[in-house]
Design an enzyme around this catalytic site. Structure first.
Site, mmCIF file in Angstrom:
data_model
loop_
_atom_site.group_PDB
_atom_site.id
_atom_site.type_symbol
_atom_site.label_atom_id
_atom_site.label_comp_id
_atom_site.label_asym_id
_atom_site.label_seq_id
_atom_site.Cartn_x
_atom_site.Cartn_y
_atom_site.Cartn_z
ATOM 1 N N ASP A 88 0.828 -1.210 0.000
ATOM 2 C CA ASP A 88 0.000 0.000 0.000
ATOM 3 C C ASP A 88 0.865 1.264 0.000
ATOM 4 O O ASP A 88 0.679 2.157 -0.824
ATOM 5 C CB ASP A 88 -0.916 -0.030 1.226
ATOM 6 C CG ASP A 88 -2.025 0.997 1.203
ATOM 7 O OD1 ASP A 88 -2.350 1.528 0.125
ATOM 8 O OD2 ASP A 88 -2.597 1.258 2.276
ATOM 9 N N SER B 55 -2.819 -9.989 1.928
ATOM 10 C CA SER B 55 -2.920 -10.372 3.345
ATOM 11 C C SER B 55 -1.773 -11.238 3.860
ATOM 12 O O SER B 55 -1.775 -11.602 5.035
ATOM 13 C CB SER B 55 -4.261 -11.067 3.658
ATOM 14 O OG SER B 55 -5.309 -10.130 3.671
#
Length: 177
Positions: A33, A121
């Protein structure tokens, strides 16, 4: 749809759409991110702020996906999806699969032909890499995405690449990389 594996930095990947393993705030963070926001530039953050001000005032829910510009990346769009935090006491695999399904759905709506995914994840959110690879590949194989011709998994290191390669080469699976 063709599936390929690449070891490297997703921010350097040429694709119509790059998937961001975002946090729910959509305002950047660590890992993939943060790298996408830094490399893509302020245009991505500006569109994410607009999304927070309009459609997602509480943040993007886990398993959902939304697109913004790709800014300075070698892509047209960034598709942001929020992966689940792994839990040993609760099965959240449906949420992880939803990240891949929702992202492919957004890619198809945008008209993207090539999509690059990270291993959602499996970093700070603690999802075991072998299970994350299995869920990712199974979901991508089973999800209709009209117009999407190629999905690449851009894996940051040799360990992630090896796990995805093992999952891709599972029994009876064709390999194209």
């Amino acid at each position: 749809m063709r599936i390929i594996l690449v070891q490297g930095d997703i921010t350097e990947r040429r694709a119509d759409a790059i998937v961001n393993a975002a946090n729910s705030s959509l305002l950047g963070g660590g890992g993939v991110d943060g790298a996408i926001h830094r490399r893509g530039g302020p245009e991505i953050l500006a569109e994410c702020r607009a999304l927070r001000a309009s459609a997602y005032p509480e943040g993007l829910p886990t398993g959902h996906a939304v697109a913004t510009t790709a800014g300075r990346l070698q892509a047209r769009w960034v598709i942001h999806t929020v992966g689940p935090v792994h839990s040993r006491s609760e099965d959240r695999s449906h949420l992880l699969a939803s990240c891949y399904r929702a992202s492919l759905g957004v890619a198809a709506e945008l008209g993207a032909h090539t999509v690059a995914f990270p291993a959602i994840s499996t970093g700070i959110y603690g999802w075991p890499l072998d299970d994350g690879a299995r869920i990712a590949l199974k979901t991508v194989r089973e999800t209709p995405a009209p117009g999407v011709e190629e999905v690449s998994f851009v894996l940051f290191d040799a360990t992630a690449y090896a796990e995805f390669d093992r999952a891709l080469r599972g029994p009876g699976q064709a390999v194209d990389n």
